[in-house]
Design a protein around this motif. Structure first.
Motif, PDB file in Angstrom:
ATOM      1  N   HIS A  59       0.855  -1.181   0.000  1.00 36.97           N
ATOM      2  CA  HIS A  59       0.000   0.000   0.000  1.00 36.97           C
ATOM      3  C   HIS A  59       0.899   1.241   0.000  1.00 36.97           C
ATOM      4  O   HIS A  59       1.907   1.280   0.710  1.00 36.97           O
ATOM      5  CB  HIS A  59      -0.912  -0.004   1.231  1.00 36.97           C
ATOM      6  CG  HIS A  59      -1.974   1.026   1.187  1.00 36.97           C
ATOM      7  ND1 HIS A  59      -1.735   2.354   1.453  1.00 36.97           N
ATOM      8  CD2 HIS A  59      -3.293   0.926   0.880  1.00 36.97           C
ATOM      9  CE1 HIS A  59      -2.854   3.039   1.320  1.00 36.97           C
ATOM     10  NE2 HIS A  59      -3.822   2.194   0.973  1.00 36.97           N
ATOM     11  N   PRO A  60       0.559   2.259  -0.787  1.00 37.06           N
ATOM     12  CA  PRO A  60       1.394   3.464  -0.815  1.00 37.06           C
ATOM     13  C   PRO A  60       1.649   4.091   0.556  1.00 37.06           C
ATOM     14  O   PRO A  60       2.744   4.614   0.795  1.00 37.06           O
ATOM     15  CB  PRO A  60       0.607   4.416  -1.724  1.00 37.06           C
ATOM     16  CG  PRO A  60      -0.127   3.491  -2.653  1.00 37.06           C
ATOM     17  CD  PRO A  60      -0.508   2.309  -1.785  1.00 37.06           C
ATOM     18  N   ASP A  61       0.685   4.040   1.468  1.00 38.77           N
ATOM     19  CA  ASP A  61       0.911   4.592   2.810  1.00 38.77           C
ATOM     20  C   ASP A  61       1.941   3.784   3.586  1.00 38.77           C
ATOM     21  O   ASP A  61       2.718   4.340   4.373  1.00 38.77           O
ATOM     22  CB  ASP A  61      -0.397   4.652   3.605  1.00 38.77           C
ATOM     23  CG  ASP A  61      -1.364   5.700   3.081  1.00 38.77           C
ATOM     24  OD1 ASP A  61      -0.961   6.554   2.251  1.00 38.77           O
ATOM     25  OD2 ASP A  61      -2.537   5.668   3.491  1.00 38.77           O
ATOM     26  N   THR A  62       1.971   2.481   3.365  1.00 37.66           N
ATOM     27  CA  THR A  62       2.966   1.623   4.011  1.00 37.66           C
ATOM     28  C   THR A  62       4.349   1.919   3.451  1.00 37.66           C
ATOM     29  O   THR A  62       5.333   2.041   4.206  1.00 37.66           O
ATOM     30  CB  THR A  62       2.615   0.140   3.810  1.00 37.66           C
ATOM     31  OG1 THR A  62       1.290  -0.108   4.288  1.00 37.66           O
ATOM     32  CG2 THR A  62       3.597  -0.766   4.538  1.00 37.66           C
ATOM     33  N   ILE A  63       4.419   2.068   2.148  1.00 41.61           N
ATOM     34  CA  ILE A  63       5.700   2.364   1.509  1.00 41.61           C
ATOM     35  C   ILE A  63       6.224   3.718   1.989  1.00 41.61           C
ATOM     36  O   ILE A  63       7.404   3.878   2.293  1.00 41.61           O
ATOM     37  CB  ILE A  63       5.569   2.320  -0.025  1.00 41.61           C
ATOM     38  CG1 ILE A  63       5.063   0.940  -0.482  1.00 41.61           C
ATOM     39  CG2 ILE A  63       6.914   2.627  -0.689  1.00 41.61           C
ATOM     40  CD1 ILE A  63       4.645   0.887  -1.941  1.00 41.61           C
ATOM     41  N   ALA A  70      13.343   5.349   6.862  1.00 38.75           N
ATOM     42  CA  ALA A  70      14.677   5.384   6.241  1.00 38.75           C
ATOM     43  C   ALA A  70      15.335   6.744   6.424  1.00 38.75           C
ATOM     44  O   ALA A  70      16.534   6.831   6.696  1.00 38.75           O
ATOM     45  CB  ALA A  70      14.573   5.032   4.752  1.00 38.75           C
ATOM     46  N   ALA A  71      14.551   7.816   6.321  1.00 43.06           N
ATOM     47  CA  ALA A  71      15.093   9.162   6.515  1.00 43.06           C
ATOM     48  C   ALA A  71      15.589   9.345   7.950  1.00 43.06           C
ATOM     49  O   ALA A  71      16.638   9.960   8.185  1.00 43.06           O
ATOM     50  CB  ALA A  71      14.040  10.210   6.175  1.00 43.06           C
ATOM     51  N   THR A  72      14.848   8.814   8.891  1.00 41.75           N
ATOM     52  CA  THR A  72      15.263   8.917  10.291  1.00 41.75           C
ATOM     53  C   THR A  72      16.516   8.090  10.550  1.00 41.75           C
ATOM     54  O   THR A  72      17.435   8.545  11.234  1.00 41.75           O
ATOM     55  CB  THR A  72      14.115   8.491  11.218  1.00 41.75           C
ATOM     56  OG1 THR A  72      13.034   9.416  11.040  1.00 41.75           O
ATOM     57  CG2 THR A  72      14.528   8.479  12.676  1.00 41.75           C
ATOM     58  N   ASP A  88      14.182  -1.213  -0.893  1.00 42.44           N
ATOM     59  CA  ASP A  88      12.873  -1.858  -0.878  1.00 42.44           C
ATOM     60  C   ASP A  88      11.762  -0.873  -1.245  1.00 42.44           C
ATOM     61  O   ASP A  88      10.855  -1.197  -2.013  1.00 42.44           O
ATOM     62  CB  ASP A  88      12.608  -2.479   0.495  1.00 42.44           C
ATOM     63  CG  ASP A  88      11.298  -3.232   0.528  1.00 42.44           C
ATOM     64  OD1 ASP A  88      11.159  -4.232  -0.200  1.00 42.44           O
ATOM     65  OD2 ASP A  88      10.394  -2.795   1.274  1.00 42.44           O
ATOM     66  N   THR A  89      11.862   0.325  -0.706  1.00 45.67           N
ATOM     67  CA  THR A  89      10.864   1.364  -0.986  1.00 45.67           C
ATOM     68  C   THR A  89      10.811   1.673  -2.479  1.00 45.67           C
ATOM     69  O   THR A  89       9.732   1.720  -3.078  1.00 45.67           O
ATOM     70  CB  THR A  89      11.194   2.641  -0.188  1.00 45.67           C
ATOM     71  OG1 THR A  89      11.082   2.346   1.207  1.00 45.67           O
ATOM     72  CG2 THR A  89      10.266   3.784  -0.520  1.00 45.67           C
ATOM     73  N   LEU A  90      11.965   1.874  -3.079  1.00 49.69           N
ATOM     74  CA  LEU A  90      12.015   2.183  -4.503  1.00 49.69           C
ATOM     75  C   LEU A  90      11.431   1.042  -5.328  1.00 49.69           C
ATOM     76  O   LEU A  90      10.633   1.279  -6.248  1.00 49.69           O
ATOM     77  CB  LEU A  90      13.451   2.493  -4.927  1.00 49.69           C
ATOM     78  CG  LEU A  90      13.654   2.798  -6.412  1.00 49.69           C
ATOM     79  CD1 LEU A  90      12.775   3.970  -6.858  1.00 49.69           C
ATOM     80  CD2 LEU A  90      15.127   3.072  -6.695  1.00 49.69           C
ATOM     81  N   ALA A  91      11.795  -0.184  -5.011  1.00 53.25           N
ATOM     82  CA  ALA A  91      11.272  -1.335  -5.754  1.00 53.25           C
ATOM     83  C   ALA A  91       9.747  -1.419  -5.644  1.00 53.25           C
ATOM     84  O   ALA A  91       9.048  -1.665  -6.633  1.00 53.25           O
ATOM     85  CB  ALA A  91      11.914  -2.622  -5.244  1.00 53.25           C
TER      86      ALA A  91
END
Length: 117
Positions: A59-63, A70-72, A88-91
């Motif tokens: 789901h886009p909200d999960t991604i 990842a930013a944190t 993983d996010t990009l994929a």
């Protein structure tokens, strides 16, 4: 204000309501921007776990929750964990939203920026 909103949403809507989860995510972003990476990380890990359980991995909200974490992690200096999440996010964004979606482009940029450091 964000803490107040979160407290009210928890009391009225419960922990797993989408608006409550969004309030946690918003507070975490604010904490990260203030340099409180430890508190932000705890909240973002919780948001990611809830969104995975409720919405599923793709789901886009999960991604987006994974990208925020990842930013944190990057802010805390944990480049390896950040890179793994961003990969993983990009994929997932590519698969779910396509290569030209703004979220996909944002994830690609974040990963490129991390790789330059």
């Amino acid at each position: 204000m964000e803490e107040d909103v979160l407290a009210r949403r928890r009391r009225i809507l419960g922990e797993d309501h989408p608006d409550t989860i969004l309030a946690v995510a918003n507070l975490a972003v604010t904490l990260r921007s203030q340099g409180d990476y430890a508190a932000a990380r705890v909240m973002e890990e919780d948001v990611l776990a809830r969104r995975r359980r409720i919405l599923g991995e793709d789901h886009p909200d999960t991604i987006r929750a994974a990208a925020n974490l990842a930013a944190t992690l990057r802010g805390q200096g944990d480049q390896l964990a950040s890179r793994a999440l961003l990969d993983d996010t990009l994929a997932r964004y590519r698969r779910v939203l396509g290569d030209d979606h703004p979220e996909t482009i944002r994830a690609r940029t974040a990963l490129a920026d991390l790789n330059e450091r």
